[in-house]
Write a protein that holds these residues in place. Structure first.
Motif, PDB file in Angstrom:
ATOM      1  N   ASN A 171       3.692  -6.433  -2.240  1.00  0.00           N
ATOM      2  CA  ASN A 171       3.973  -7.666  -1.505  1.00  0.00           C
ATOM      3  C   ASN A 171       2.652  -8.332  -1.092  1.00  0.00           C
ATOM      4  O   ASN A 171       1.595  -7.716  -1.152  1.00  0.00           O
ATOM      5  N   ASP A 172       2.737  -9.574  -0.635  1.00  0.00           N
ATOM      6  CA  ASP A 172       1.526 -10.299  -0.260  1.00  0.00           C
ATOM      7  C   ASP A 172       1.267 -10.183   1.240  1.00  0.00           C
ATOM      8  O   ASP A 172       1.807 -10.945   2.038  1.00  0.00           O
TER       9      ASP A 172
ATOM     10  N   LYS B 248       4.849  -9.563  -5.679  1.00  0.00           N
ATOM     11  CA  LYS B 248       4.256 -10.900  -5.716  1.00  0.00           C
ATOM     12  C   LYS B 248       3.117 -10.981  -6.747  1.00  0.00           C
ATOM     13  O   LYS B 248       2.075 -10.361  -6.580  1.00  0.00           O
TER      14      LYS B 248
ATOM     15  N   ASP C  75       1.225 -13.478  -7.529  1.00  0.00           N
ATOM     16  CA  ASP C  75       0.126 -14.428  -7.310  1.00  0.00           C
ATOM     17  C   ASP C  75      -1.116 -13.703  -6.792  1.00  0.00           C
ATOM     18  O   ASP C  75      -2.051 -14.312  -6.288  1.00  0.00           O
TER      19      ASP C  75
END
Length: 362
Positions: free
Chosen positions: A73-74, A261, A263
């Motif tokens: 996760n970010d 995530k 990104d």
């Protein structure tokens, strides 16, 4: 291997708990009956001692960078007082563990991991710590109580000046609780019944537990064991590490794409990105029994022709719904809600239906 004891082991034995080995610890599985304890949490308030869970502190200017590299996760989205659900992907496409990330400050975080994986996770995080982040494993110094149920706020509010009613899901506050300073009070329940987790030092554990029990008396509080914890989390469709996710299950197969995530770069992110583009061949789904039967872990899931299409990972008789429910991995073509599948129970194929999670809707 000798079982570890949580700080309040003797208190639970005195309360009549049946103690069983769980994740390397002696843990209370039930005090009265699983059914009674389940309904207590759904309708009133119960207290779980989940002090077997692991806690790691990460401090320093590179703490966030380390978390970003080892979790899916970010964590950059976190602000002080926020909590995030995440997982440690391994290098083979599976999951080392699922965990909670607490942002205590700009350069200070707490990771809460599963009891059975404390050593494995500790080694894993350290392996990636190439930039001198200060790491401390405080698992053996911390006790954790989960006070869960619709009456949890009322039962606990007199013990703290923190406004419990205004706390949002997946946030926490640090404050005085039951006369003890610097207690972490968080709202990340694993039961779907609302409530709070209270992190205290072991030396304050008995005092805090006793005060909670006393304050909760008027609201019907009872101590609750791991048996009811399992049926409560399963009704919500929450994964349990070792059952529904493990070293061989991908976060995308497990329906954890929302905590994966792309990104940012993290362990094995390239392979998982490819898997996302190609699509997974099997997926974790929830199903309800149509025929009268209780699904159990490792039971085979088959199609109408009796051909294997998957396996149950968690199953139970749902106390709230009065029917058999389960989670399991099945081939992609049967994953749509409404799909008819069969669970092989003692050589008999019992009809079930794939449903949208959670099973229990308030």
């Amino acid at each position: 291997m000798e079982l570890k004891k949580i700080a309040l082991n003797d208190v639970h034995e005195a309360l009549g708990a049946k103690m069983v080995p769980f994740a390397g610890y002696k843990m209370p599985v039930r005090y009265s009956s699983d059914l009674d304890e389940h309904h207590t949490v759904r309708n009133a308030v119960g207290i779980f001692d989940v002090s077997h869970m692991g806690e790691f502190l990460l401090k320093g200017p590179q703490a966030l960078d380390l978390i970003q590299r080892v979790t899916s996760n970010d964590a950059a989205k976190l602000t002080d007082g926020k909590v995030q659900y995440s997982c440690f992907p391994n290098t083979e496409g599976g999951i080392v563990d699922d965990l909670l990330v607490y942002r205590l400050g700009e350069e200070e975080y707490m990771l809460v991991v599963n009891a059975s994986n404390i050593e494995k996770d500790w080694e894993w995080v350290n392996k990636f710590n190439t930039q001198g982040v200060e790491l401390e494993n405080i698992s053996d110094q911390v006790s954790l109580f989960a006070v869960q149920g619709p009456k949890a706020t009322d039962a606990l509010q007199s013990l703290t000046s923190v406004d419990l009613a205004s706390m949002v899901y997946y946030t926490f506050e640090k404050g005085e609780f039951a006369g003890v300073p610097d207690v972490i009070i968080s709202a990340t329940g694993y039961t779907g019944a609302g409530g709070f987790e209270i992190y205290v030092r072991n030396e304050d554990a008995k005092r805090v537990f006793d005060v909670i029990m006393e304050a909760g008396k008027a609201y019907g509080i009872k101590p609750i064991g791991l048996g009811a914890r399992d049926t409560l989390r399963l009704e919500m469709g929450f994964c349990l590490y070792g059952n529904d996710i493990n070293d061989t299950t991908s976060p995308l197969e497990a329906g954890l794409g929302w905590i994966t995530k792309f990104d940012k770069e993290f362990t094995n992110s390239d392979q998982l990105k490819e898997q996302k583009a190609a699509g997974v061949s099997r997926k974790l789904v929830g199903f309800e029994m149509v025929d009268k039967a209780i699904p159990r872990a490792h039971y085979e899931i088959v199609n109408a022709a009796g051909e294997p299409i998957g396996e149950v990972t968690s199953g139970t008789m749902s106390p709230s719904l009065g029917k058999g429910i389960g989670l399991g991995y099945i081939t992609q073509e049967f994953t749509k809600p409404g799909s008819e599948v069969f669970v092989r129970v003692r050589n008999k194929d019992m009809k079930a239906q794939v449903v949208k999670l959670p099973f229990y809707k308030k």
